[in-house]
Design a protein around this motif. Structure first.
Motif, PDB file in Angstrom:
ATOM      1  N   ARG A 277      -2.575 -12.924 -16.908  1.00 28.12           N
ATOM      2  CA  ARG A 277      -3.669 -12.074 -17.615  1.00 28.12           C
ATOM      3  C   ARG A 277      -4.009 -12.711 -18.827  1.00 28.12           C
ATOM      4  NH1 ARG A 277      -4.462  -8.330 -14.120  1.00 28.12           N
ATOM      5  NH2 ARG A 277      -5.775  -6.845 -15.413  1.00 28.12           N
ATOM      6  N   THR A 278      -3.322 -12.898 -19.883  1.00 32.11           N
ATOM      7  CA  THR A 278      -3.281 -13.514 -21.165  1.00 32.11           C
ATOM      8  C   THR A 278      -4.516 -14.429 -20.982  1.00 32.11           C
ATOM      9  OG1 THR A 278      -1.761 -14.962 -21.093  1.00 32.11           O
ATOM     10  CG2 THR A 278      -1.130 -12.937 -22.015  1.00 32.11           C
ATOM     11  N   THR A 279      -4.864 -15.157 -19.816  1.00 36.08           N
ATOM     12  CA  THR A 279      -5.661 -16.132 -19.843  1.00 36.08           C
ATOM     13  C   THR A 279      -7.416 -15.632 -20.133  1.00 36.08           C
ATOM     14  OG1 THR A 279      -4.632 -17.595 -18.101  1.00 36.08           O
ATOM     15  CG2 THR A 279      -6.840 -18.039 -18.364  1.00 36.08           C
ATOM     16  N   LEU A 280      -7.331 -14.194 -19.856  1.00 30.30           N
ATOM     17  CA  LEU A 280      -8.651 -13.474 -20.430  1.00 30.30           C
ATOM     18  C   LEU A 280      -8.903 -13.850 -21.876  1.00 30.30           C
ATOM     19  CD1 LEU A 280      -8.471 -10.362 -18.114  1.00 30.30           C
ATOM     20  CD2 LEU A 280     -10.312 -12.042 -18.283  1.00 30.30           C
ATOM     21  N   ARG A 281      -7.863 -13.649 -22.805  1.00 33.18           N
ATOM     22  CA  ARG A 281      -8.088 -13.890 -24.136  1.00 33.18           C
ATOM     23  C   ARG A 281      -8.331 -15.223 -24.408  1.00 33.18           C
ATOM     24  NH1 ARG A 281      -7.805  -9.821 -28.104  1.00 33.18           N
ATOM     25  NH2 ARG A 281      -7.050  -8.073 -27.214  1.00 33.18           N
TER      26      ARG A 281
ATOM     27  N   PRO B  58     -18.272 -18.559 -15.008  1.00 33.07           N
ATOM     28  CA  PRO B  58     -18.460 -18.882 -13.659  1.00 33.07           C
ATOM     29  C   PRO B  58     -17.020 -19.764 -13.168  1.00 33.07           C
ATOM     30  CG  PRO B  58     -20.487 -19.812 -14.756  1.00 33.07           C
ATOM     31  CD  PRO B  58     -19.491 -19.174 -15.838  1.00 33.07           C
ATOM     32  N   THR B  59     -16.713 -19.574 -11.971  1.00 29.40           N
ATOM     33  CA  THR B  59     -15.585 -20.451 -11.663  1.00 29.40           C
ATOM     34  C   THR B  59     -15.644 -21.625 -11.739  1.00 29.40           C
ATOM     35  OG1 THR B  59     -16.327 -20.501  -9.430  1.00 29.40           O
ATOM     36  CG2 THR B  59     -14.936 -18.402  -9.683  1.00 29.40           C
ATOM     37  N   SER B  60     -16.532 -22.314 -11.622  1.00 34.37           N
ATOM     38  CA  SER B  60     -16.760 -23.815 -11.999  1.00 34.37           C
ATOM     39  C   SER B  60     -16.322 -24.165 -13.279  1.00 34.37           C
ATOM     40  CB  SER B  60     -18.086 -24.370 -11.812  1.00 34.37           C
ATOM     41  OG  SER B  60     -19.111 -23.557 -12.485  1.00 34.37           O
ATOM     42  N   ALA B  61     -16.719 -23.102 -14.409  1.00 37.46           N
ATOM     43  CA  ALA B  61     -16.439 -23.411 -15.775  1.00 37.46           C
ATOM     44  C   ALA B  61     -14.867 -23.070 -15.916  1.00 37.46           C
ATOM     45  CB  ALA B  61     -17.338 -22.688 -16.629  1.00 37.46           C
ATOM     46  N   LEU B  62     -14.360 -22.225 -15.268  1.00 37.90           N
ATOM     47  CA  LEU B  62     -12.956 -21.993 -15.268  1.00 37.90           C
ATOM     48  C   LEU B  62     -12.154 -23.165 -14.812  1.00 37.90           C
ATOM     49  CD1 LEU B  62     -12.809 -18.285 -14.322  1.00 37.90           C
ATOM     50  CD2 LEU B  62     -12.422 -19.060 -16.572  1.00 37.90           C
ATOM     51  N   ARG B  63     -12.615 -24.098 -13.716  1.00 38.03           N
ATOM     52  CA  ARG B  63     -11.911 -25.145 -13.384  1.00 38.03           C
ATOM     53  C   ARG B  63     -11.865 -26.232 -14.345  1.00 38.03           C
ATOM     54  NH1 ARG B  63     -15.012 -23.541  -8.685  1.00 38.03           N
ATOM     55  NH2 ARG B  63     -13.790 -22.190  -7.331  1.00 38.03           N
ATOM     56  N   PHE B  64     -13.320 -26.278 -14.840  1.00 45.17           N
ATOM     57  CA  PHE B  64     -13.345 -27.379 -15.935  1.00 45.17           C
ATOM     58  C   PHE B  64     -12.413 -26.859 -17.074  1.00 45.17           C
ATOM     59  CE2 PHE B  64     -15.138 -28.548 -19.881  1.00 45.17           C
ATOM     60  CZ  PHE B  64     -15.482 -30.014 -19.531  1.00 45.17           C
ATOM     61  N   TYR B  65     -12.424 -25.905 -17.818  1.00 46.73           N
ATOM     62  CA  TYR B  65     -11.376 -25.417 -18.694  1.00 46.73           C
ATOM     63  C   TYR B  65     -10.124 -25.847 -18.356  1.00 46.73           C
ATOM     64  CZ  TYR B  65     -15.198 -22.553 -20.792  1.00 46.73           C
ATOM     65  OH  TYR B  65     -16.206 -22.014 -21.529  1.00 46.73           O
ATOM     66  N   GLU B  66      -9.704 -25.425 -17.138  1.00 50.46           N
ATOM     67  CA  GLU B  66      -8.377 -26.126 -16.839  1.00 50.46           C
ATOM     68  C   GLU B  66      -7.747 -27.399 -16.579  1.00 50.46           C
ATOM     69  OE1 GLU B  66      -5.229 -24.853 -13.338  1.00 50.46           O
ATOM     70  OE2 GLU B  66      -7.012 -24.085 -13.172  1.00 50.46           O
ATOM     71  N   ARG B  67      -9.127 -28.232 -16.226  1.00 52.59           N
ATOM     72  CA  ARG B  67      -8.796 -29.782 -16.158  1.00 52.59           C
ATOM     73  C   ARG B  67      -8.770 -30.264 -17.555  1.00 52.59           C
ATOM     74  NH1 ARG B  67     -12.996 -29.444 -12.333  1.00 52.59           N
ATOM     75  NH2 ARG B  67     -14.564 -30.001 -13.903  1.00 52.59           N
ATOM     76  N   GLU B  68      -9.464 -29.550 -18.491  1.00 54.52           N
ATOM     77  CA  GLU B  68      -9.449 -29.917 -19.903  1.00 54.52           C
ATOM     78  C   GLU B  68      -8.197 -29.358 -20.907  1.00 54.52           C
ATOM     79  OE1 GLU B  68     -11.628 -32.108 -21.598  1.00 54.52           O
ATOM     80  OE2 GLU B  68     -12.352 -32.208 -19.212  1.00 54.52           O
TER      81      GLU B  68
END
Length: 150
Positions: free
Chosen positions: A47-51, A20-30
């Motif tokens: 694109r490497t962010t997928l990995r 989910p986008t909310s989790a991606l935002r959290f991952y970015e904050r972390e």
């Protein structure tokens, strides 16, 4: 031939990764993943962010805390995907912690199975409810059931 962009929007990253986008935002904050901002302040992910996201999710699935995942990902430069060798090194680093967790869960399972087998749940004898009868030091009474005595 289609034009494949080197960058993904947060929606595209979410759709491709299943996160989910909310989790991606959290991952970015972390600090687990990184993006750049467009002139319109929209996130764009390499694109490497997928990995990286796959690495985070796989690590979480075996019980590795996000703080440890972040420490390991800190060794990779931004926009560098985790390689097979990187995954193997991380696995080796976490092997002891995972083995300890497995041993602890096995002990818990065995204790719980033994408790269900006897069926006592005695507050004076049960190793799950009152290990080593430590509540006896507080005198008689339902110490676990009365929140003022905890």
């Amino acid at each position: 031939m289609t034009d494949i962009s080197a960058e993904l929007t947060i929606g595209e990253l979410s759709a491709r990764s299943g996160v989910p986008t909310s989790a991606l935002r959290f991952y970015e904050r972390e600090g687990l993943i990184h993006s750049r901002r467009t002139t319109g302040n929209q996130r764009r992910y390499h694109r490497t962010t997928l990995r990286r996201v796959a690495f985070v999710r796989a690590s979480q699935n075996v019980g590795i805390p996000l703080a440890l995942i972040g420490e390991v990902l800190g060794f990779l430069p931004e926009d560098t995907p985790p390689t097979k060798e990187f995954w193997e090194r991380a696995s080796h680093c976490w092997q002891e912690a995972i083995d300890e967790r497995i041993a602890k869960l096995s002990r818990m399972r065995d204790r719980f199975t033994a408790c269900i087998g006897c069926g006592c749940l005695s507050f004076t004898e049960c190793a799950l409810v009152n290990p080593a009868d430590r509540l006896a030091e507080r005198g008689p009474g339902a110490h676990l059931l009365n929140p003022t005595h905890r």
